[in-house]
Design an enzyme around this catalytic site. Structure first.
Site, PDB file in Angstrom:
ATOM      1  N   SER A  20      -5.758 -13.952 -13.568  1.00  0.00           N
ATOM      2  CA  SER A  20      -4.970 -15.170 -13.410  1.00  0.00           C
ATOM      3  C   SER A  20      -3.494 -14.822 -13.489  1.00  0.00           C
ATOM      4  CB  SER A  20      -5.304 -16.178 -14.517  1.00  0.00           C
ATOM      5  OG  SER A  20      -4.428 -17.290 -14.481  1.00  0.00           O
TER       6      SER A  20
ATOM      7  N   TYR B  46      -6.024 -19.312 -23.354  1.00  0.00           N
ATOM      8  CA  TYR B  46      -6.614 -18.867 -22.095  1.00  0.00           C
ATOM      9  C   TYR B  46      -5.777 -17.745 -21.484  1.00  0.00           C
ATOM     10  CZ  TYR B  46      -7.622 -18.873 -17.081  1.00  0.00           C
ATOM     11  OH  TYR B  46      -7.916 -18.495 -15.792  1.00  0.00           O
TER      12      TYR B  46
END
Length: 233
Positions: A138, A150
């Site tokens: 990501s 995250y």
């Protein structure tokens, strides 16, 4: 058909994983997809018309026995393994100072341990084909977000990709990290709404994954960061 390449995709029943599976099947590859939910996998297979080149395997990407069984089933069914795509992952969408720790363990195990287990379970088969490992990371694994747990898991995936590459390159195995920016997928379901601004599609991220997989022999594309135009960080 027996000579066509074989890919195993974790979290392949929806979102980016499903988009990668569709593109590979259309290109003549044979594809195994894993997921926790048998119903979702069954629905995905039915949506595609249950093609002969698709294998669906229920299991938990954070449990080594499940991952090992998925690799073994893929090799047994298709006779080889050329690419693994560590796509399974999710976010709790909270912060280290104000979030609920109850969801963090599962997120860390899925996002960080899961890709490592897939590498460990598949490396022997990938050595035989001089194949490729694709880790779906990501943009959050390259930029700092206030309290973003995250993001911390995706920083770990960024490091795992390069650490893995430095070991497996001597065996002829390639490693590619594909790091998407904001993408319209079920990732946002638990968030409650899509983020503002232009979003990429799962298919556009799948384009990058399949492109990296299709590089000529001897070429190892290592890091692909894909943002929508307008995403500043």
């Amino acid at each position: 058909m027996s000579d066509s390449q074989v890919a195993l995709i974790t979290g392949g029943g929806s979102g980016i994983g499903a988009a990668v599976a569709r593109q590979l099947l259309d290109a003549g590859h044979r594809v195994a997809v894993t997921g926790r939910g048998e119903e979702r996998l069954r629905g995905f297979a039915e949506e595609l018309g249950r093609p002969d080149g698709l294998l669906t395997l229920a299991g938990d990407t954070a449990v080594y026995e499940d991952v090992r069984a998925a690799v073994d089933s893929t090799v047994k069914t298709f006779g080889r393994l050329d690419t693994v795509v560590a796509n399974a992952g999710f976010a709790t969408h909270d912060t280290v100072a104000e979030g609920d720790p109850a969801g963090w363990t599962d997120m860390v195990l899925t996002n960080v341990l899961g890709p490592a287990l897939l590498i460990r379970a598949s490396i022997d088969a990938l050595k035989e084909t001089r194949g490729r490992i694709v880790l779906v990371g990501s943009v959050a694994g390259f930029v700092y977000g206030p309290g973003n747990i995250y993001g911390a898991t995706k920083w770990a995936v960024t490091g795992l990709a390069e650490n893995t590459r430095r070991q497996v390159t001597e065996w002829g195995v390639g490693v590619t990290l594909v790091a998407p920016g904001r993408t319209e997928t079920p990732f946002w379901d638990s968030y409650g709404s899509l983020p503002p601004g232009h979003l990429l599609t799962a298919g556009q991220i799948a384009d990058s994954v399949v492109w990296a997989m299709s590089r000529p022999d001897g070429v190892d594309v290592n890091t692909v960061v894909v943002r929508p135009v307008g995403q500043p960080v």
